[in-house]
Design a protein around this motif. Structure first.
Motif, PDB file in Angstrom:
ATOM      1  N   GLN A  71       6.455  -2.872   2.284  1.00 13.51           N
ATOM      2  CA  GLN A  71       7.037  -1.560   2.559  1.00 13.51           C
ATOM      3  C   GLN A  71       8.446  -1.771   3.113  1.00 13.51           C
ATOM      4  O   GLN A  71       8.629  -2.406   4.146  1.00 13.51           O
ATOM      5  N   CYS A  72       9.442  -1.236   2.413  1.00 15.44           N
ATOM      6  CA  CYS A  72      10.845  -1.441   2.810  1.00 15.44           C
ATOM      7  C   CYS A  72      11.555  -0.112   3.048  1.00 15.44           C
ATOM      8  O   CYS A  72      11.836   0.251   4.178  1.00 15.44           O
ATOM      9  N   GLY A  73      11.857   0.607   1.973  1.00 17.22           N
ATOM     10  CA  GLY A  73      12.629   1.826   2.111  1.00 17.22           C
ATOM     11  C   GLY A  73      11.831   2.995   2.660  1.00 17.22           C
ATOM     12  O   GLY A  73      10.609   3.082   2.474  1.00 17.22           O
ATOM     13  N   THR A  74      12.521   3.889   3.349  1.00 22.01           N
ATOM     14  CA  THR A  74      11.906   5.129   3.850  1.00 22.01           C
ATOM     15  C   THR A  74      12.941   6.245   3.827  1.00 22.01           C
ATOM     16  O   THR A  74      14.144   5.998   3.909  1.00 22.01           O
ATOM     17  N   ILE A  75      12.437   7.469   3.728  1.00 16.91           N
ATOM     18  CA  ILE A  75      13.277   8.639   3.994  1.00 16.91           C
ATOM     19  C   ILE A  75      12.396   9.667   4.677  1.00 16.91           C
ATOM     20  O   ILE A  75      11.261   9.908   4.267  1.00 16.91           O
ATOM     21  N   HIS A  91      16.540  -2.852  -8.122  1.00 17.69           N
ATOM     22  CA  HIS A  91      16.676  -3.522  -9.418  1.00 17.69           C
ATOM     23  C   HIS A  91      17.596  -4.736  -9.308  1.00 17.69           C
ATOM     24  O   HIS A  91      17.326  -5.787  -9.907  1.00 17.69           O
ATOM     25  N   ASP A  92      18.673  -4.592  -8.538  1.00 20.17           N
ATOM     26  CA  ASP A  92      19.613  -5.702  -8.399  1.00 20.17           C
ATOM     27  C   ASP A  92      18.997  -6.893  -7.675  1.00 20.17           C
ATOM     28  O   ASP A  92      19.494  -8.027  -7.809  1.00 20.17           O
ATOM     29  N   PHE A  93      17.942  -6.661  -6.905  1.00 23.76           N
ATOM     30  CA  PHE A  93      17.248  -7.761  -6.236  1.00 23.76           C
ATOM     31  C   PHE A  93      16.028  -8.233  -7.036  1.00 23.76           C
ATOM     32  O   PHE A  93      15.280  -9.094  -6.580  1.00 23.76           O
ATOM     33  N   GLY A  94      15.831  -7.626  -8.201  1.00 28.14           N
ATOM     34  CA  GLY A  94      14.739  -8.061  -9.067  1.00 28.14           C
ATOM     35  C   GLY A  94      13.429  -7.331  -8.865  1.00 28.14           C
ATOM     36  O   GLY A  94      12.389  -7.767  -9.368  1.00 28.14           O
ATOM     37  N   PHE A  95      13.452  -6.200  -8.158  1.00 26.43           N
ATOM     38  CA  PHE A  95      12.231  -5.435  -7.910  1.00 26.43           C
ATOM     39  C   PHE A  95      12.277  -4.122  -8.680  1.00 26.43           C
ATOM     40  O   PHE A  95      13.073  -3.240  -8.369  1.00 26.43           O
ATOM     41  N   ASP A  96      11.435  -3.999  -9.690  1.00 33.12           N
ATOM     42  CA  ASP A  96      11.439  -2.784 -10.518  1.00 33.12           C
ATOM     43  C   ASP A  96      10.136  -1.984 -10.411  1.00 33.12           C
ATOM     44  O   ASP A  96      10.076  -0.848 -10.878  1.00 33.12           O
ATOM     45  N   GLU A  97       9.109  -2.568  -9.819  1.00 33.20           N
ATOM     46  CA  GLU A  97       7.835  -1.860  -9.674  1.00 33.20           C
ATOM     47  C   GLU A  97       7.726  -1.301  -8.258  1.00 33.20           C
ATOM     48  O   GLU A  97       7.790  -2.038  -7.274  1.00 33.20           O
ATOM     49  N   LEU A  98       7.581   0.029  -8.147  1.00 27.10           N
ATOM     50  CA  LEU A  98       7.536   0.691  -6.847  1.00 27.10           C
ATOM     51  C   LEU A  98       6.291   1.549  -6.715  1.00 27.10           C
ATOM     52  O   LEU A  98       5.778   2.086  -7.695  1.00 27.10           O
ATOM     53  N   TYR A 150       8.505  12.961  14.520  1.00 23.25           N
ATOM     54  CA  TYR A 150       9.436  14.071  14.351  1.00 23.25           C
ATOM     55  C   TYR A 150       9.485  14.623  12.934  1.00 23.25           C
ATOM     56  O   TYR A 150      10.158  15.613  12.683  1.00 23.25           O
ATOM     57  N   GLY A 151       8.791  13.973  11.976  1.00 22.02           N
ATOM     58  CA  GLY A 151       8.872  14.500  10.620  1.00 22.02           C
ATOM     59  C   GLY A 151       8.106  13.692   9.591  1.00 22.02           C
ATOM     60  O   GLY A 151       7.808  12.507   9.823  1.00 22.02           O
ATOM     61  N   PRO A 152       7.788  14.304   8.446  1.00 20.13           N
ATOM     62  CA  PRO A 152       7.117  13.589   7.362  1.00 20.13           C
ATOM     63  C   PRO A 152       8.065  12.591   6.716  1.00 20.13           C
ATOM     64  O   PRO A 152       9.282  12.688   6.875  1.00 20.13           O
ATOM     65  N   LYS A 153       7.491  11.626   5.985  1.00 19.56           N
ATOM     66  CA  LYS A 153       8.355  10.615   5.378  1.00 19.56           C
ATOM     67  C   LYS A 153       7.785  10.111   4.067  1.00 19.56           C
ATOM     68  O   LYS A 153       6.589  10.211   3.790  1.00 19.56           O
ATOM     69  N   LEU A 154       8.696   9.571   3.256  1.00 21.54           N
ATOM     70  CA  LEU A 154       8.333   8.823   2.060  1.00 21.54           C
ATOM     71  C   LEU A 154       8.526   7.351   2.368  1.00 21.54           C
ATOM     72  O   LEU A 154       9.525   6.961   2.976  1.00 21.54           O
ATOM     73  N   GLU A 155       7.571   6.537   1.967  1.00 20.06           N
ATOM     74  CA  GLU A 155       7.684   5.090   2.101  1.00 20.06           C
ATOM     75  C   GLU A 155       7.721   4.485   0.703  1.00 20.06           C
ATOM     76  O   GLU A 155       6.930   4.872  -0.154  1.00 20.06           O
ATOM     77  N   PHE A 156       8.614   3.542   0.494  1.00 15.11           N
ATOM     78  CA  PHE A 156       8.765   2.906  -0.803  1.00 15.11           C
ATOM     79  C   PHE A 156       8.292   1.460  -0.687  1.00 15.11           C
ATOM     80  O   PHE A 156       8.844   0.684   0.097  1.00 15.11           O
ATOM     81  N   LYS A 157       7.269   1.125  -1.465  1.00 17.92           N
ATOM     82  CA  LYS A 157       6.685  -0.210  -1.414  1.00 17.92           C
ATOM     83  C   LYS A 157       6.973  -0.932  -2.720  1.00 17.92           C
ATOM     84  O   LYS A 157       6.790  -0.388  -3.799  1.00 17.92           O
TER      85      LYS A 157
END
Length: 587
Positions: free
Chosen positions: A422-426, A352-359, A405-412
């Protein structure tokens, strides 16, 4: 049928039509594969043995498109036929790439061909019913590029022809318009214009940051450091080079070695780290840990190096040397869901602080190339799924796209042009801390040893790539809190240089990035540099009136739409402080 699925079928069918057109214009061409991709398709060709002795150039694109439209106007059906392996090998005897694909098919595979007009291709399909379902004004050949067969540099280099393709002509027009705007925003051009960085051709994939670019880079890094420390992380730093033995135990040597830079010293093999996770776990293992120590959140701005093929490098978006806003959360299995939910809250706030609110969130499951047993993977995927529900996140499944090594979530996220990044992952990792890998343990409430779970997570991902994204998103006109030059003080003439200098100095003393343009150039020349080469958010023009009243005439950057106004110096400082403190993306 979903709209996107239908569009992909149109694109793949159009790829067959382009292949036919190329074969008509360049007889003797060998054709390889032609999949649908985002925004269109490509087809790989080998023009080595064309009967004309030539291969197409970009000047031939109009002729290929004209032939494609002629084929489409014929209303030819796409005819599917099942064939035996022997029949397929005979049909494509003069097409070596197809023969190789046929020979690689499993013994029990159903082999099918598709034919339209006089062109036949080896293909699983599906396709549209006939060529009339492809609009003649909805495609455009984009470019040509070299591509090694199957991505192997030891195999023949083919010519890949990329084509934009959509269901409707207006969709193509909108996309071309977006590309035109994206061209203006290209971070590589802006990097030169704003003097942010350069990349030496002799050192591909490595960035030389100039003062302007490094100021923006460290501003983002400082921002992220404050955010993660406030969220309960402890910052660490791990070695750049670690021994082969560690990478073997972690599994990276067997699954990622081709992307690692290898070195030797004193008869031992080492690798420059391509990622930071083994180092974080080594810190955890350095002393005895209790369940009371968990979760342990270790953040690291880790500098990683990966041996990416030079052909895939792209400005600062795809590089070999980069820094991640990395962190590893070492926790119990019961803590996975609340920790993922906590992470998602932080991630959304940062974006949000970088202006991105749609994920958009993508859930990537177990790949074929993985470590660990199925039961452990099922536990890891369930833990991540439960965490998504707890965080209130909806997600799309990406089968087989998880880490080894494991499943992941990707945040686009989506930029102002609607492009997806695609930037964030966990990632939930039950493997690396296991006895079979790095054997990390803690003492549980039952006084027994247990293996923790490791959550690998990043919000921005590669710092370099994220900076490239926001440069393009804002077209180089950065929000005030990110701008390398926040304030430019311009005297109307030499008599006011000292006053301009004093204002700039007082702003710098309060932590703002301000420059005085008392450099001997006239005001008009200075403002041209400030607006076009620096894209400075605020220009403070000072003359006799301003000096007398201890004020400044504030000119806002053109994209703000704000009229200029006179403010006292203290008023402007308060205004700027409020803007930057709240990370506003507008002026």
């Amino acid at each position: 049928m979903a709209e996107n699925e239908k569009l992909q079928i149109i694109r793949h069918s159009c790829a067959h039509v382009m292949a036919e057109a190329v074969m008509h214009l360049f007889p003797g061409t060998k054709f390889a594969i032609g999949p649908a991709i985002d925004n269109g398709f490509y087809y790989d060709f080998d023009f080595t043995d064309t009967t004309t002795g030539t291969k197409p150039t970009e000047d031939d694109f109009p002729a290929i498109e004209k032939e494609m439209r002629r084929i489409l106007s014929g209303n030819f059906e796409f005819v599917r036929t099942e064939v035996t392996r022997e029949e397929a090998l005979k049909l494509f005897a003069d097409q070596p790439y197809k023969v190789e694909l046929i020979n690689e098919l499993p013994e029990d595979a159903v082999i099918t061909t598709y034919k339209q007009d006089d062109f036949m291709d080896l293909c699983r399909g599906p396709h549209v019913a006939s060529t009339k379902e492809i609009n003649q004004q909805s495609f455009k050949i984009a470019k040509m590029a070299g591509a090694y067969w199957k991505g192997d540099v030891k195999r023949p280099q083919l010519t890949r022809i990329y084509t934009y393709c959509f269901a409707k002509p207006n969709d193509l027009k909108d996309y071309l318009k977006m590309l035109e705007e994206a061209e203006k925003r290209d971070h590589r051009k802006l990097g030169v214009q704003l003097d942010l960085f350069h990349i030496d051709p002799e050192d591909p994939g490595q960035i030389f940051w100039h003062p302007n670019g490094w100021t923006m880079y460290t501003t983002i890094q400082d921002y992220m450091r404050k955010r993660v420390l406030a969220d309960g992380y402890k910052e660490v730093n791990t070695p750049a080079i670690m021994p082969r033995s560690l990478w073997e135990r972690s599994g990276h040597w067997g699954h990622y070695q081709r992307n690692m830079f290898i070195t030797e010293s004193e008869n031992r093999v080492f690798a420059i780290k391509p990622m930071n996770c083994p180092g974080a776990l080594e810190i955890f293992k350095s002393r005895s840990r209790s369940y009371k120590d968990l979760p342990m959140r270790l953040a690291e701005f880790g500098h990683d190096v990966r041996n990416e093929p030079s052909g895939t490098l792209h400005g600062i978006m795809r590089v070999r040397g980069f820094v991640q806003d990395d962190a590893h959360i070492i926790c119990t299995e019961e803590q996975v869901a609340p920790e993922v939910a906590k992470f998602c809250k932080l991630l959304k706030s940062v974006y949000h602080d970088f202006g991105f609110d749609e994920l958009v969130v993508k859930f990537s499951t177990m790949p074929e190339d993985h470590v660990g047993d199925l039961a452990t993977w099922e536990r890891a995927e369930k833990a991540l799924s439960d965490a998504c529900h707890e965080a209130g996140l909806e997600y799309e499944i990406q089968p087989g796209e998880g880490a080894f090594y494991g499943p992941k979530l990707e945040f686009k996220l989506y930029d102002c042009l609607g492009r997806e990044w695609q930037c964030g992952t966990i990632q939930a990792d039950f493997q690396l801390p296991s006895a079979e890998r790095l054997d990390a343990t803690y003492i549980g409430s039952d006084n027994q040893k247990h293996h923790p779970v490791m959550l690998h997570r990043a919000i921005l991902g590669s710092m370099e790539r994220f900076l490239g994204i926001i440069i393009e998103n804002f077209a180089g006109a950065m929000p005030a809190w990110l701008a390398f030059e926040q304030v430019a003080v311009v005297p109307v003439g030499p008599d006011f240089n000292e006053y301009a200098d004093s204002i700039a100095q007082s702003l710098r003393e309060e932590g703002f990035r301000a420059e005085s343009y008392s450099n001997g150039d006239n005001m008009k020349s200075n403002i041209k540099v400030i607006t076009s080469e620096h894209k400075t958010p605020y220009i403070l023009v000072v003359g006799a009136k301003e000096k007398e009243s201890n004020s400044v005439n504030v000119r806002f950057r053109a994209d703000s739409g704000l009229p200029q106004k006179t403010m006292s110096i203290d008023e402007f400082k308060a205004y700027l402080a409020e803007n930057t403190k709240n990370h506003k993306t507008t002026l």
